[in-house]
Write a protein that holds these residues in place. Structure first.
Motif, short mmCIF file in Angstrom:
data_model
loop_
_atom_site.label_atom_id
_atom_site.label_comp_id
_atom_site.label_asym_id
_atom_site.label_seq_id
_atom_site.Cartn_x
_atom_site.Cartn_y
_atom_site.Cartn_z
N ARG A 189 0.95 -1.11 -0.05
CA ARG A 189 0.03 -0.14 -0.04
C ARG A 189 1.01 1.33 -0.09
O ARG A 189 1.84 1.35 0.57
CB ARG A 189 -0.70 0.03 1.12
N ARG A 190 0.60 2.29 -0.84
CA ARG A 190 1.30 3.53 -0.92
C ARG A 190 0.22 4.67 -0.74
O ARG A 190 -0.74 4.79 -1.19
CB ARG A 190 1.88 3.64 -1.93
N SER A 191 0.90 5.67 -0.21
CA SER A 191 0.08 6.99 0.07
C SER A 191 0.55 8.15 -0.78
O SER A 191 1.71 8.18 -0.80
CB SER A 191 -0.02 7.48 1.50
N SER A 192 -0.37 8.84 -1.14
CA SER A 192 0.03 10.07 -2.15
C SER A 192 0.49 11.27 -1.38
O SER A 192 0.15 11.20 -0.06
CB SER A 192 -1.04 10.31 -2.98
N GLU A 193 1.16 12.04 -1.72
CA GLU A 193 1.34 13.39 -1.15
C GLU A 193 0.03 14.06 -0.94
O GLU A 193 -1.03 13.76 -1.75
CB GLU A 193 2.30 14.23 -1.99
N SER A 194 -0.18 14.88 0.11
CA SER A 194 -1.29 15.74 0.25
C SER A 194 -1.54 16.73 -0.73
O SER A 194 -0.56 17.46 -1.12
CB SER A 194 -1.45 16.07 1.87
N ILE A 195 -2.83 17.05 -1.08
CA ILE A 195 -3.09 18.06 -1.87
C ILE A 195 -4.23 18.91 -1.16
O ILE A 195 -5.19 18.45 -0.64
CB ILE A 195 -3.66 17.52 -3.34
#
Length: 477
Positions: A189-195
């Motif tokens: 699982r990977r998380s994106s940077e916040s926008i």
């Protein structure tokens, strides 16, 4: 209660196995969480290597933070790893250690999802009410699933949606915040940077507040405050309602401050807030300044000459808030005055000369009292019946002098004229008439006429001159 959860589990040759999924332990004790993991060999000639192993908890949200680098676990965790053993030891247990624990490992042959990228449409400013589309993309094999999350202060929150491209049909100000997406397949699982989504909106006004909120007394300090939720931040302008439409602002800023408020500051105020998306005007707020009576003024009606027997109305007025009560007085030689009348008016239906004098009124409310200047009431009246005296009054020897004196109460003062009966021409003018060297032919009725602009009155005295003596007889005409 410690809970453990499998991180990657799919085909039989990939997985993590825990001997127990719930563990109870005492505060201050040491606990071991046994675990093993498996992975398939590479199909090529290269060896499969484990590149990363770590334990993490759900307390860190979506970030897989190695417990060994977490300051809350510093010096209290050990990884008892040997070959495929992934046992975790936690020492000196705390209540805050209650959590869900997860183990993750990566090898040189896995294809964890690639770090996802996120985008937003439109790419320019996002204004409340507009439509907005979020997009998350990641390269993964097998294909990844997507979940969108909004950052907040509550850990373990539920995802907003599992749609790859969430759609906001009419975005609201409350939708502002940081968003990120998670991509996951059986390998990881990977998380994106916040926008950060910054929703712009026109000002939303709250009611104007007045401090103090109770009675406002003249010369006190008063602050009016205007508040508005707006993005971008609003600018404020203050106005006072007047009869003129082209108003200039009283003040720029969220507060209108009266350091020493005056009675003239009473009125209706409002604030106006504005940013580039719009303008809003608040409801009116009433400012009612209370103050003691101003110096009273006294007027009379009719305003011209006051003639005895006419009606006269004296009126007292004073600016005061709350309204003043009035009391009337007439100046006398006695200090302990009794009021003539209560109320703003003092009425004489038929004024008499005895009522001439200095009058004043007193204005009073709960904040103080003031006294007017004196008003002189001058009642005009025609002459009263004159009185005449003769000197000497006894027996007069022929040839002596006789003095006649006339006086009458009148306003304005009377003029006096002396006549002898049956003669047209006046004998003299003035209060005093003197007969020198009297002779018998001086005998007769002498008339004193007292006259002013309002009328005249007369009185007669009979004078008889005889040889050797002088007799008088008085009578009113």
């Amino acid at each position: 209660m410690l809970a453990v959860k499998q991180v990657a589990r799919g085909q039989t040759d990939w997985g993590v196995t825990y001997s127990s999924h719930q563990i109870c332990a005492s505060k201050g004790s040491t606990v071991d969480i046994p675990c093993t993991y498996t992975y398939p060999p590479r199909i090529d000639e290269l060896d499969t290597k484990v590149e990363e192993t770590l334990w993490f908890t759900n307390l860190n949200g979506n970030q897989s933070v190695d417990l060994r680098s977490d300051p809350d676990y510093s010096g209290r965790v050990e990884y008892l790893f040997e070959q495929n053993d992934c046992t975790l030891r936690i020492k000196d247990l705390r209540e805050t250690d209650s959590a869900e624990y997860k183990f993750r490992f990566t090898t040189n042959q896995q294809d964890p999802p690639k770090p996802p990228s996120v985008s937003v449409s439109p790419t320019s400013e996002i204004v409340e009410g507009m439509t907005m589309l979020l997009t998350c993309r990641s390269d993964a094999n097998p294909a990844a699933t997507y979940t969108w999350h909004k950052k907040n202060r509550y850990p373990g929150h539920q995802p907003l949606t599992t749609i790859t491209q969430p759609y906001f049909k009419s975005i609201k100000a409350s939708d502002s915040g940081e968003y990120y997406c998670l991509v996951e397949n059986k390998l990881g699982r990977r998380s994106s940077e916040s926008i950060f989504i910054d929703v712009l909106y026109a000002p939303k006004l709250s009611p104007v507040t007045v401090n103090p909120s109770g009675e406002i007394v003249e010369d006190s300090s008063v602050t009016l405050t205007c508040s508005s939720d707006a993005n971008p931040a609003a600018i404020y302008a203050w106005y006072k309602k007047t009869e003129y439409p082209d108003l200039q602002p009283l003040e720029i800023g969220s507060q209108l401050i009266f350091e020493s408020i005056q009675s003239t500051d009473s009125g209706h105020y409002y604030c106006e807030t504005e940013n580039k998306l719009g303008r809003r005007r608040s409801e009116y707020v009433s400012v009612n300044v209370t103050y003691p009576p101003k110096p009273p003024s006294v007027s009379l009606s009719p305003s011209g000459e006051i003639v005895e027997g006419s009606s006269l109305n004296l009126t007292c007025s004073s600016d005061a808030n709350p309204a003043a009560n009035f009391t009337w007085y007439k100046k006398t030689e006695y200090p302990d005055l009794q009021p003539l009348e209560k109320g703003s008016q003092l009425l004489f239906e038929s004024i008499q000369s005895s009522e001439s004098g200095d009058y004043y009124c007193e204005a009073e409310n709960k904040l103080g009292r003031r006294i007017s200047e004196d008003l002189f009431v001058d009642v005009k009246y025609p002459p009263k019946p004159p009185s005449v005296s003769v000197s000497p009054s006894g027996v007069i020897v022929e040839g002596s002098s006789v003095t006649l004196t006339c006086s009458s109460d009148a306003n304005p003062a009377a003029n006096y004229t002396w006549f002898k009966k049956d003669e047209d021409s006046p004998k003299a003018s003035g209060e005093i008439f003197t007969l020198d060297y009297t002779r018998p032919e001086h005998s007769g009725d002498y008339i004193c006429v007292a006259q002013n602009v309002l009328g005249h009155r007369s009185f007669a005295v009979h004078v008889t001159v005889v040889e050797g003596k002088f007799n008088t007889l008085f009578h009113e005409l």
